[in-house]
Design a protein around this motif. Structure first.
Motif, PDB file in Angstrom:
ATOM      1  N   GLN A   1     -12.956   3.496   8.779  1.00 16.99           N
ATOM      2  CA  GLN A   1     -12.478   2.317   9.676  1.00 16.99           C
ATOM      3  C   GLN A   1     -13.410   1.061   9.482  1.00 16.99           C
ATOM      4  N   TYR A   2     -14.664   1.424   9.274  1.00 15.82           N
ATOM      5  CA  TYR A   2     -15.628   0.440   9.173  1.00 15.82           C
ATOM      6  C   TYR A   2     -15.883  -0.119   8.049  1.00 15.82           C
ATOM      7  N   SER A   3     -15.475   0.594   6.962  1.00 16.92           N
ATOM      8  CA  SER A   3     -15.694   0.294   5.516  1.00 16.92           C
ATOM      9  C   SER A   3     -14.474  -0.706   5.281  1.00 16.92           C
ATOM     10  N   ASN A   4     -13.494  -0.178   5.711  1.00 17.56           N
ATOM     11  CA  ASN A   4     -12.055  -0.844   5.561  1.00 17.56           C
ATOM     12  C   ASN A   4     -12.066  -2.490   6.134  1.00 17.56           C
ATOM     13  N   LYS A   5     -12.638  -2.632   7.308  1.00 21.71           N
ATOM     14  CA  LYS A   5     -12.777  -3.842   8.006  1.00 21.71           C
ATOM     15  C   LYS A   5     -13.701  -4.622   6.981  1.00 21.71           C
ATOM     16  N   LEU A   6     -14.882  -4.196   6.695  1.00 25.08           N
ATOM     17  CA  LEU A   6     -15.737  -4.939   5.710  1.00 25.08           C
ATOM     18  C   LEU A   6     -15.189  -5.397   4.477  1.00 25.08           C
ATOM     19  N   LEU A   7     -14.513  -4.451   3.921  1.00 26.60           N
ATOM     20  CA  LEU A   7     -13.729  -4.770   2.618  1.00 26.60           C
ATOM     21  C   LEU A   7     -12.543  -5.779   2.807  1.00 26.60           C
TER      22      LEU A   7
ATOM     23  N   ASP B   1      -8.794  10.403  11.003  1.00 29.80           N
ATOM     24  CA  ASP B   1      -8.080   9.502  11.504  1.00 29.80           C
ATOM     25  C   ASP B   1      -6.740   9.371  10.327  1.00 29.80           C
ATOM     26  N   ARG B   2      -6.250   8.217   9.966  1.00 28.40           N
ATOM     27  CA  ARG B   2      -5.139   8.017   8.947  1.00 28.40           C
ATOM     28  C   ARG B   2      -5.924   7.606   7.737  1.00 28.40           C
ATOM     29  N   HIS B   3      -7.182   7.648   7.725  1.00 30.67           N
ATOM     30  CA  HIS B   3      -7.762   7.121   6.496  1.00 30.67           C
ATOM     31  C   HIS B   3      -8.440   8.311   5.668  1.00 30.67           C
ATOM     32  N   GLU B   4      -9.042   8.092   4.408  1.00 27.41           N
ATOM     33  CA  GLU B   4      -9.627   9.148   3.580  1.00 27.41           C
ATOM     34  C   GLU B   4     -10.709   9.767   4.612  1.00 27.41           C
TER      35      GLU B   4
ATOM     36  N   ASN C   1      -3.193  -4.117  -2.374  1.00 26.62           N
ATOM     37  CA  ASN C   1      -4.418  -3.420  -1.906  1.00 26.62           C
ATOM     38  C   ASN C   1      -4.613  -2.681  -0.903  1.00 26.62           C
ATOM     39  N   LEU C   2      -5.052  -1.275  -1.244  1.00 26.45           N
ATOM     40  CA  LEU C   2      -4.603  -0.304  -0.225  1.00 26.45           C
ATOM     41  C   LEU C   2      -6.180  -0.079   0.298  1.00 26.45           C
ATOM     42  N   PHE C   3      -6.282  -0.088   1.485  1.00 30.33           N
ATOM     43  CA  PHE C   3      -7.468   0.058   2.270  1.00 30.33           C
ATOM     44  C   PHE C   3      -7.482   1.395   3.022  1.00 30.33           C
ATOM     45  N   ASN C   4      -8.172   2.707   2.128  1.00 28.03           N
ATOM     46  CA  ASN C   4      -8.162   3.520   2.538  1.00 28.03           C
ATOM     47  C   ASN C   4      -9.369   4.665   2.764  1.00 28.03           C
ATOM     48  N   LEU C   5     -10.578   3.733   2.847  1.00 31.32           N
ATOM     49  CA  LEU C   5     -11.871   4.102   3.485  1.00 31.32           C
ATOM     50  C   LEU C   5     -11.927   4.394   4.788  1.00 31.32           C
TER      51      LEU C   5
END
Length: 513
Positions: free
Chosen positions: A68-74, A5-8, A62-66
């Protein structure tokens, strides 16, 4: 499973149960930030994957680029951290946590515990304490692969050789933040009155009883299962002053080979009255279990206690906080029984209690855990006063949490606050929005730390109160020192009262509303 997707692009370390949990999580729409300057950013939107805010003149990102699930948890963990520490993670700390989440093999307590052991051996204090906080939040929200009982294991971990003692103070104090403890104490006092008890539903009086015992004694779930109706009893009552003394017989936390009498711990009148009301309403006999949740025994006691404890913590929140939580503008505070247990151990250690005294109150059969609390809290009381008590920025931050908005005396139409202090009559220092007709607290003296208090903007009246309280404080310290009672608990109470008044004055002079 992989996500691009647009994440790492990253192989997710989450189980199906964890993914399901994350999907069911509802994040607040914004993360509120307690500001220290009018130029600071007050909130960030949580739906973005880039959180940028200004704090103390520095731009933090704070850049969330894990995935999609790890991003929401983070995001959930960052919000919990911000609320618990009253400050957001800065860029460096956030990246440190994100790096650990990338490197860790699995999102499971055993792997987090292993990583903490490694950080302790490397003396990586900052990452250690940040990861420990994050691990506690995962336990509190009951994230799969993290058990409520795991929190006790965290206290057995070795601690890095800390050069910066503030890090250790932060680890101890943020187990249960000061503003949460103040809220619990004042709400217990409010609901222990006749009018307050009558306003509680059956569920609320049960939940408040659990909160009161957790805050006063720090029982673990196994100890709750052993409590009986006769475990809490009224010892004596003065019919002239109506003052009462309660005690609770605390079951030992672990079984011992030789049968011994359970320790008996004094309970405050406020907590005792709430539990007495609970016993009377539910018709609990002397030999009946004090807390029964399911006659068929199908409910996990620790989970049910966790739920009811946090229902009580939500119940005592101010209405504006409840509204923000309900509308998704604020995250709900979550704590565990172990948070309260550790709070008691650390608080007693900071007040120079002996290992025997700590073990006695917590129901320990040995001194091992009690000595741990003492060893992990060197000079923290002094550090707390130096780093926070005298810090003007901290005073403003706490002031925003402790008192309501200031108001104009000429336009106020509700109840007003007046009273006697040291033989002097203090007239109309502010308004009171308390719902109950009768206030159980000392007028003026107790108002500055109450969130029903609306201080009038006449600073001179508040300065007059401060002068009287300061004079009393100096006399109290002198008398205590002369009597050899340097650890007089009244000194701590007087210090907090003085600080509360100073906070209000600081807000009024600074134009804070």
């Amino acid at each position: 499973m992989k996500y691009s997707d647009r994440h790492e692009v990253i192989e997710t370390k989450l189980t199906d149960e964890q993914i399901q949990f994350i999907n069911q999580v509802s994040l607040p729409s914004i993360m509120e930030i307690i500001v220290t300057s009018e130029f600071d950013t007050r909130y960030v939107r949580t739906d973005a994957d880039r959180w940028e805010f200004i704090r103390l003149g520095t731009i933090e990102v704070n850049l969330f680029n894990l995935d999609q699930y790890s991003n929401k948890l983070l995001k959930l963990l960052v919000i919990k951290y911000c609320n618990g520490h009253m400050a957001p993670l800065n860029t460096r700390r956030f990246n440190g946590i994100k790096k650990i989440l990338r490197e860790i093999e699995r999102y499971a307590f055993s792997y987090f515990y292993k990583k903490l052991e490694q950080l302790a051996k490397k003396n990586n204090a900052r990452d250690y304490f940040e990861l420990k906080s994050i691990t506690k939040y995962l336990i509190r929200v009951r994230f799969p692969e993290f058990s409520l009982d795991d929190e006790e294991k965290l206290e057995q971990l070795a601690i890095p050789d800390v050069n910066d003692p503030f890090l250790r103070y932060q680890d101890v104090d943020n187990t249960l933040p000061s503003h949460m403890k103040n809220l619990i104490v004042r709400k217990m006092a409010e609901y222990s009155t006749k009018e307050g008890l009558e306003s509680l539903s059956d569920a609320d009086v049960k939940n408040m009883s659990i909160l009161g015992l957790s805050y006063s004694v720090g029982c673990r779930s196994a100890q709750y299962s052993m409590l009986q109706g006769k475990s809490v009893r009224l010892l004596t009552k003065n019919h002239k002053t109506n003052l009462m003394r309660f005690e609770v017989s605390v079951p030992l936390a672990k079984q011992v080979e030789i049968k011994v009498t359970n320790p008996k711990i004094a309970l405050s009148q406020e907590v005792g009255l709430i539990i007495q009301e609970y016993i009377n309403r539910f018709g609990i006999g002397d030999t009946d279990p004090l807390f029964v949740f399911d006659s068929k025994g199908k409910i996990d006691l620790s989970i049910e206690l966790h739920k009811r404890l946090n229902d009580a913590l939500l119940f005592i929140q101010p209405d504006e906080v409840k509204d923000k939580i309900k509308t998704g503008k604020m995250d709900r505070p979550i704590y565990t029984l172990y948070d309260f247990r550790h709070n008691i151990g650390h608080t007693m250690a900071m007040n120079n209690a002996s290992a025997q005294e700590i073990a006695f109150v917590l129901g320990h059969t040995s001194l091992v855990a009690a000595r741990h609390y003492i060893m992990s809290t060197p000079e923290l009381a002094l550090l707390k006063n130096q780093s926070l008590g005298q810090n003007p920025i901290w005073k403003d931050m706490i002031g925003l949490l402790m008192t309501g908005y200031k108001t104009e005396e000429a336009t106020w139409r509700s109840k007003t606050v007046s009273g006697m202090l040291n033989g002097k009559f203090i007239h109309r220092i502010g308004g009171c929005e308390r719902r109950q007709v009768k206030c159980h607290l000392a007028k003026v003296r107790s108002c500055y730390g109450c969130f029903y208090f609306r201080p009038f903007d006449n600073v001179s009246k508040h300065e007059q109160v401060l002068d009287i309280i300061t004079e009393e404080f100096v006399d109290l310290v002198k008398i205590s020192n002369d009597a050899g009672a340097n650890q007089n608990p009244l000194i701590t109470t007087a210090t907090e009262t003085k600080n509360e008044i100073e906070m209000v004055i600081s807000r009024l002079k600074g134009g804070l509303r």
